[in-house]
Enzyme design. Structure first.
Site, PDB file in Angstrom:
ATOM      1  N   HIS A 188       0.815  -1.213   0.000  1.00 36.69           N
ATOM      2  CA  HIS A 188       0.000   0.000   0.000  1.00 36.69           C
ATOM      3  C   HIS A 188       0.844   1.257   0.000  1.00 36.69           C
ATOM      4  CE1 HIS A 188      -3.234  -2.816   0.868  1.00 36.69           C
ATOM      5  NE2 HIS A 188      -3.899  -1.971   0.129  1.00 36.69           N
ATOM      6  N   GLU A 431     -11.439 -10.372  -5.286  1.00 38.99           N
ATOM      7  CA  GLU A 431     -10.012 -10.349  -4.971  1.00 38.99           C
ATOM      8  C   GLU A 431      -9.561 -11.616  -4.258  1.00 38.99           C
ATOM      9  OE1 GLU A 431      -9.007  -6.904  -2.601  1.00 38.99           O
ATOM     10  OE2 GLU A 431     -10.762  -7.122  -1.335  1.00 38.99           O
TER      11      GLU A 431
HETATM   12  C1  PEP Z   1      -6.673  -5.024  -4.669  1.00 37.81           C
HETATM   13  O1  PEP Z   1      -6.508  -5.898  -3.826  1.00 37.81           O
HETATM   14  O2  PEP Z   1      -6.358  -5.136  -5.877  1.00 37.81           O
HETATM   15  C2  PEP Z   1      -7.263  -3.734  -4.276  1.00 37.81           C
HETATM   16  C3  PEP Z   1      -7.616  -2.834  -5.182  1.00 37.81           C
HETATM   17  O3  PEP Z   1      -7.384  -3.481  -2.946  1.00 37.81           O
HETATM   18  P1  PEP Z   1      -6.159  -3.070  -2.004  1.00 37.81           P
HETATM   19  O4  PEP Z   1      -4.951  -2.852  -2.873  1.00 37.81           O
HETATM   20  O5  PEP Z   1      -6.566  -1.846  -1.270  1.00 37.81           O
HETATM   21  O6  PEP Z   1      -6.015  -4.271  -1.130  1.00 37.81           O
HETATM   22 MG    MG Z   2      -7.389  -5.711  -1.858  1.00 36.88          MG
END
Ligand code: PEP
Ligand code: MG
Length: 543
Positions: A188, A431
């Protein structure tokens, strides 16, 4: 001049001075001392400095967020002067012969517990404030200053690694680039760097951190992953040219503003933007995104020192919806856990956090948190075109529980004569492999799917997205992932639902044609990639 190699996660060039990010070490040591007078003096000095810092913060807040919101910093100053709080610290230093840092930490715990146990909601909320002022004192006492608050110069922030909560706490106006010794490209922190439009390099290794100090000159090339420490004049010139070329390319892309996302043979697609904060809306509008495909609402929680109230959330959602003036805004409900840790959630340490208690699992087992968010979302829905999306879905029964809760919240609002929009679209993130595999069962229950390729990749390939040592095994174009996306697209369309992609892969223009051929209806990317994807779409011929 020394060259270090890492991995670029946002392509841009930065030239400037380094600032080492100092971790806020929250573990305070208990040190025995005979010189208690010295510790009391240290405490008094730290308090004076804390009050001065709060003066500056108050002034800044007054300009940026207005008097009502700035008032909290005056309250913090008063709390620092509170007699009981001061007596407790002095008492602990004298009676236990310990250092001031420890006395502050113990007092903070005692006072925070005491506030937290009170019935009155206002007093309960003071627990977070007591922790905040105490952390300020402890940071001053231990010499932790984090990013220089006094310099106006933008700096290259270097750290071993940065947690999402640390990244969001940085003053974006003062960050020229990020360089971390560790970290992985799907973390992140990397996503935040992209969202913030800041050149970023990860994984340069510990040798780099050992070699640098505050104020050193460096060049950061987010395209190649190279960092030049103490660059010579010739290199600086070369990189200045590269920087200018890049800016020119980005300027050319701006000419695509106002144009459609349409292939040569006439197929149209939505290109939306991902955001993590209300502050990113400027970038969304600047880059002409057609909507917001993913608002990571958890950042509201990460930026706060306590659970954001319904009012606070309502204010943020309303602002995003109003700013987007009727364009689609998809807000994802809380996705805390795994790498996104928030102290006040008091989550247990887990062996495998990515497979653990996170996202919708927290929402379904702590419904009071979920319901507060849903109420805020539905109340805000009348101010624009809202979609709500739920993360980490693995089963039909989870989705049934979620939909029942949405119905319950709507019923509650109706009975209280509180307005909400009837046309709020509900969707889920695809996901987990489980969700993709049962997408035929999930699709009839929702309006849309949004594929989170970051997690879908991690779970399908069994590759921890946080672990830089296995990056070579992370094949983001892996056939298994493509098949899962295609399967979800087919099932969505069979049931009249639409499907988008909001993971980082949506911005990979090598796959844009593949996604279009699968029938993907929407691609949601960091605001800075919207025009790049538009350019790719306009150059594709599907006939
Ligand atoms: C993902 O998992 O692709 C997503 C968009 O969520 P995050 O990156 O916030 O986990
Ligand atoms: Mg995600």
């Amino acid at each position: 001049m020394t060259k270090y190699q890492g991995k670029g996660v946002y392509g841009a060039v930065a030239i400037g001075k380094i600032s080492l990010f100092k971790k806020q070490d929250t573990a305070v040591k208990r040190i025995h001392t005979t010189d208690t007078d010295h510790e009391k003096e240290r405490f008094e000095q730290a308090k004076t400095l804390a009050i001065q810092q709060l003066d500056e913060i108050y002034e800044k807040a007054l300009k940026e967020v207005g008097e009502a919101n700035a008032a909290i910093f005056e309250i913090h100053q008063m709390m620092l002067e509170d007699e009981d709080y001061n007596d407790s610290i002095i008492n602990i230093i004298e009676s236990q012969n310990v250092n001031a840092d420890y006395a502050v930490a113990v007092t903070a715990d005692n006072f925070a517990d005491m506030f937290a146990a009170m019935d009155d909601a206002y007093m309960k909320a003071r627990a977070a404030d007591v922790r905040d002022i105490s952390n300020r004192l402890i940071n001053i006492l231990s010499g932790n200053t984090a990013v220089s608050h006094h310099s106006d110069e933008k700096l290259i922030i270097c750290a071993a690694d940065l947690a999402p909560s640390e990244t969001v706490s940085l003053d974006k106006e003062k960050v020229l680039a990020f360089v971390t010794a560790h970290g992985s490209s799907n973390s992140h922190t990397a996503i935040l760097a992209r969202n913030m439009n800041i050149p970023a390099i990860i994984g340069v290794g510990d040798e780099f951190l050992e070699a640098v100090k505050d104020g050193d000159e460096a060049v950061v090339d987010g395209f190649t992953g190279e960092v030049l420490l103490h660059p010579d004049d010739e290199s600086v010139q070369t990189y200045r040219r590269k920087q200018a070329d890049d800016e020119e390319k980005k300027r050319l892309l701006l000419e695509l503003k106002g144009k459609e996302n349409i292939t040569k043979d006439g197929r149209k697609i939505n290109v939306y933007a991902n955001i993590g904060s209300v502050d990113n809306i400027g970038a969304v509008l600047l880059n002409d995104a057609g909507g917001i495909g993913l608002f990571r609402s958890e950042f509201l929680y990460l930026e706060n020192s306590d659970y954001p109230s319904e009012e606070q959330q309502f204010g943020a959602y309303k602002k995003v919806l109003e700013s987007m003036a009727g364009k689609k805004v998809i807000i994802r409900t809380l996705d805390i856990g795994a790498d996104k840790q928030v102290d006040y959630f008091k989550l247990k340490k887990e062996e495998n956090p990515a497979l653990g208690y996170r996202a919708i699992r927290i929402c379904l087992t702590r419904p009071e948190i979920f319901k507060t968010q849903l109420r805020a979302l539905y109340r805000a829905s009348v101010f624009g075109n809202l979609g709500i999306m739920f993360p980490m879905i693995t089963s039909v029964s989870e989705l049934e529980r979620i939909l029942a809760m949405c119905a319950e919240i709507k019923e509650e609002l109706r009975s209280q004569h509180v307005e909400y929009a009837e046309n709020v679209e509900l969707g889920i993130m695809i996901e987990t492999p489980a969700a993709a595999i049962i997408s035929d069962r999930l699709a009839p229950m929702v309006d849309f799917f949004s594929v989170g390729t970051n997690d879908l990749t991690q779970y399908t390939l069994a590759c921890d997205r946080q672990n830089p040592d296995i990056e070579e095994f992370v094949d983001t174009h892996h056939e298994a992932i493509m098949r899962l996306i295609e399967m979800s697209a087919v099932n969505a369309h069979k049931c009249g639902a639409w499907i988008g992609i909001c993971g980082e892969l949506a911005a990979d223009t090598a796959l844009t044609e593949t996604f279009l051929r699968m029938g993907i209806d929407e691609l949601s990317v960091s605001p800075t990639f919207v025009l790049k994807v538009r350019d790719a779409v306009r150059n594709i011929d599907l006939s």
